[in-house]
Design an enzyme around this catalytic site. Structure first.
Site, PDB file in Angstrom:
ATOM      1  N   ASP A   1       0.259  -7.662   1.734  1.00  0.00           N
ATOM      2  CA  ASP A   1       0.565  -6.223   1.698  1.00  0.00           C
ATOM      3  C   ASP A   1       2.066  -6.087   1.711  1.00  0.00           C
ATOM      4  O   ASP A   1       2.708  -5.280   2.370  1.00  0.00           O
ATOM      5  CB  ASP A   1       0.075  -5.579   2.959  1.00  0.00           C
TER       6      ASP A   1
ATOM      7  N   LEU B   1      -6.100 -25.699  -3.340  1.00  0.00           N
ATOM      8  CA  LEU B   1      -6.768 -26.796  -3.020  1.00  0.00           C
ATOM      9  C   LEU B   1      -8.143 -27.020  -3.985  1.00  0.00           C
ATOM     10  O   LEU B   1      -8.644 -27.966  -4.373  1.00  0.00           O
ATOM     11  CB  LEU B   1      -6.943 -27.075  -1.667  1.00  0.00           C
ATOM     12  N   GLY B   2      -8.886 -25.869  -3.750  1.00  0.00           N
ATOM     13  CA  GLY B   2     -10.322 -25.996  -4.281  1.00  0.00           C
ATOM     14  C   GLY B   2     -11.540 -26.398  -3.726  1.00  0.00           C
ATOM     15  O   GLY B   2     -12.187 -27.202  -4.210  1.00  0.00           O
ATOM     16  N   VAL B   3     -11.414 -25.856  -2.356  1.00  0.00           N
ATOM     17  CA  VAL B   3     -12.416 -26.222  -1.519  1.00  0.00           C
ATOM     18  C   VAL B   3     -13.097 -25.175  -0.651  1.00  0.00           C
ATOM     19  O   VAL B   3     -12.237 -23.934  -0.427  1.00  0.00           O
ATOM     20  CB  VAL B   3     -12.258 -27.538  -0.481  1.00  0.00           C
TER      21      VAL B   3
ATOM     22  N   HIS C   1       0.890  -1.265  -0.087  1.00  0.00           N
ATOM     23  CA  HIS C   1      -0.121   0.101  -0.120  1.00  0.00           C
ATOM     24  C   HIS C   1       0.901   1.080   0.094  1.00  0.00           C
ATOM     25  O   HIS C   1       0.371   2.310  -0.238  1.00  0.00           O
ATOM     26  CB  HIS C   1      -1.122   0.053   1.140  1.00  0.00           C
TER      27      HIS C   1
ATOM     28  N   GLY D   1       3.576   6.384   8.067  1.00  0.00           N
ATOM     29  CA  GLY D   1       4.800   6.625   7.577  1.00  0.00           C
ATOM     30  C   GLY D   1       5.862   5.431   7.981  1.00  0.00           C
ATOM     31  O   GLY D   1       6.789   5.175   7.441  1.00  0.00           O
ATOM     32  N   ASN D   2       5.421   4.708   8.948  1.00  0.00           N
ATOM     33  CA  ASN D   2       6.297   3.635   9.406  1.00  0.00           C
ATOM     34  C   ASN D   2       6.027   2.340   8.571  1.00  0.00           C
ATOM     35  O   ASN D   2       6.645   1.291   8.601  1.00  0.00           O
ATOM     36  CB  ASN D   2       5.934   3.181  10.750  1.00  0.00           C
ATOM     37  N   SER D   3       4.842   2.593   7.870  1.00  0.00           N
ATOM     38  CA  SER D   3       4.435   1.254   7.052  1.00  0.00           C
ATOM     39  C   SER D   3       5.593   0.694   6.218  1.00  0.00           C
ATOM     40  O   SER D   3       6.322   1.540   5.474  1.00  0.00           O
ATOM     41  CB  SER D   3       3.037   1.827   6.066  1.00  0.00           C
TER      42      SER D   3
ATOM     43  N   ILE E   1     -14.198 -24.234   3.168  1.00  0.00           N
ATOM     44  CA  ILE E   1     -14.216 -24.711   4.335  1.00  0.00           C
ATOM     45  C   ILE E   1     -14.582 -23.887   5.390  1.00  0.00           C
ATOM     46  O   ILE E   1     -14.631 -22.611   5.334  1.00  0.00           O
ATOM     47  CB  ILE E   1     -12.618 -25.170   4.483  1.00  0.00           C
TER      48      ILE E   1
END
Length: 486
Positions: A150, A278-280, A120, A221-223, A282
């Site tokens: 991020d 995996l395609g589930v 970001h 600003g610390n990001s 859950i």
């Protein structure tokens, strides 16, 4: 004749003994402090690692206004004031694009110029400038980004090797360990803050979250800046704060280094992430579900749906409980999602499921999540009309229009939900949300339509979460806000 010298000697002895005991007590306290790892000063550590921490300045071209501008009659006493106001806000000439700047932090991870920061911080930036502790400035290019964690990887070209810092093992950090954060808080330049690890394994509603919580001061600003252990190793990337005011109140979150290193490795190799799929669908196994299914423990991941994909091809069924993945036990859905993501794409893994009271072992060849997310899931029902506005979490929201983006000083291509009203009795109002804010993410997923936000709320509830993390932009500045969903 009485002789009092022995008494004097005795008093002197007692005084000497008290002095010795006092020194011994002080020495024991010093030794105990050293045993506990309490640093006498952070100065040496800060001096060693400062050259590897950088300030990041980004600039973005904001599209020119196409709407009509108010006119002030020539000679009006407000003419000069109006002209100065428009010039300050980039509207002095109709059709002239404006430049928007933002500040953040980062750190160098290799001598050839690879730099880690938050996504970001550099998202949609046209130009990225890196300022080093020495005052040296270099332009950076984006190698790759991962919005889900991020994290972004940048690259600068330098004529000489750059000082860098190594990653440490975040899994070794314990609650109470000392940590130190560095960055560019509030645009004030290089700054150091220290604290302890307040909690481990925090999840802020993101799919791959593994945050270290710290009371080391983290502000805007610390990001993207690093969180160090006392050996000068990066064990987290400062990403978010929880605050009713937008400033540090001692609840900061750093993405754990053991998540970041995997992401950075893929970005460096491929320029993108390649996570297993995996395609589930859950959900966690709760105590009442375990009892109803006859399970001994409330552990594992309960499959609620199996659309077309790797799991279906391997024979998984709705109602199966995944108890082991690739040789390791599965405690809950969060653990399963992370393990699947870390597994190699295109390779077969062994998955153990509980079905009808017995265990079955299946071999699943994992797909790639990024490709799966780019495909539309088929539906058997006709699409319903999308509501243009709604009231959710104490907020009145509607899809952001280009006209609204322009009025709020955002790029025309900004997507999200515009907040048009905030219930003053709601938690959202208490935490500082106001009309004109824009929600761009919920649960670390983009929201464009009202249904997107409702879906994220439903998913969080289904997953048993008590709050939903929103990414709010106000005048282009991002801020995470967690709102209760119960």
């Amino acid at each position: 004749m009485a002789i009092r010298k022995p008494a004097a000697v005795s008093a002197l002895s007692r005084g000497f003994l008290a002095l010795v005991l006092g020194l011994a007590l002080a020495l024991s306290q010093v030794i105990a402090a050293e045993a506990r790892g309490v640093p006498g000063s952070f100065a040496d550590l800060a001096e060693n690692i400062s050259p590897s921490v950088v300030n990041i300045t980004t600039s973005t071209t904001v599209a020119a206004s196409t709407g009509a501008t108010p006119q002030v009659p020539e000679g009006s006493p407000f003419e000069e004031f109006f002209r100065e106001f428009m010039d300050r806000n980039g509207g002095g000439e109709q059709g002239r694009p404006r430049r928007s700047e933002a500040l953040g932090s980062g750190f160098v991870i290799s001598e050839d110029g690879f730099i880690v920061t938050n996504n970001h911080v550099i998202e949609k930036a046209d130009d990225i400038e890196i300022e080093f502790f020495s005052g040296k400035r270099l332009n950076a290019t984006v190698v790759g980004t991962d919005p889900k964690t991020d994290i972004a990887l940048l690259k600068v070209e330098s004529d000489e090797p750059l000082p860098f810092v190594p990653f440490g093992d975040s899994d070794l950090m314990r609650v109470g360990d000392w940590v130190m954060a560095m960055g560019n808080p509030l645009g004030q330049g290089f700054s150091v803050s220290a604290g302890i690890v307040s909690a481990r394994g925090r999840a802020l509603s993101g799919t791959y979250d593994d945050y270290i919580q710290t009371d080391a001061a983290i502000n805007r600003g610390n990001s993207g800046g690093p969180l160090f252990n006392m050996d000068g190793e990066v064990i987290g990337v400062n990403t978010a704060i929880l605050s009713p005011t937008g400033g540090s109140i001692g609840i900061g979150f750093s993405m754990a280094s053991n998540v970041v290193t995997k992401v950075v490795g893929q970005l460096k190799e491929f320029g993108e992430t390649r996570r297993g799929w995996l395609g589930v669908r859950i959900q966690d196994v709760t105590a009442d579900v375990a009892e109803a299914m006859g399970l001994e423990d409330a552990k594992g991941a309960l499959i609620t749906d199996v659309p077309d994909g790797p799991a279906k091809d391997a024979g998984m069924l709705s109602g199966d409980v995944i108890t082991s993945f690739d040789g390791a036990p599965v405690a809950d859905t969060r653990e399963l999602v992370r393990r699947v993501a870390d597994a190699p794409v295109g390779e077969a893994v062994r998955v153990i499921v509980m079905r009808d009271g017995t265990t079955q072992t299946l071999s699943v060849t994992l797909g790639r999540r990024e490709e799966a997310e780019g495909e539309a899931f088929p539906t058997d029902t006709a699409p319903s009309a999308e509501p243009q506005s709604a009231e959710l979490l104490g907020l009145s929201v509607q899809p952001l229009t280009p006209e609204q983006a322009e009025q709020l000083g955002l790029p025309d291509d900004t997507e999200g939900l515009a907040v048009t009203n905030v219930d003053e009795l709601s938690e959202a109002y208490t935490k500082g949300l106001r009309s004109g804010d824009v929600i761009t993410e919920a649960g670390q997923q983009k929201v464009v339509q009202v249904k997107d936000l409702q879906d994220r709320i439903d998913e969080a509830r289904d997953a048993g979460r008590k709050s939903l993390l929103l990414l709010i932009r106000r005048g282009g500045d991002p801020r995470f806000v967690a709102l209760a969903i119960e």
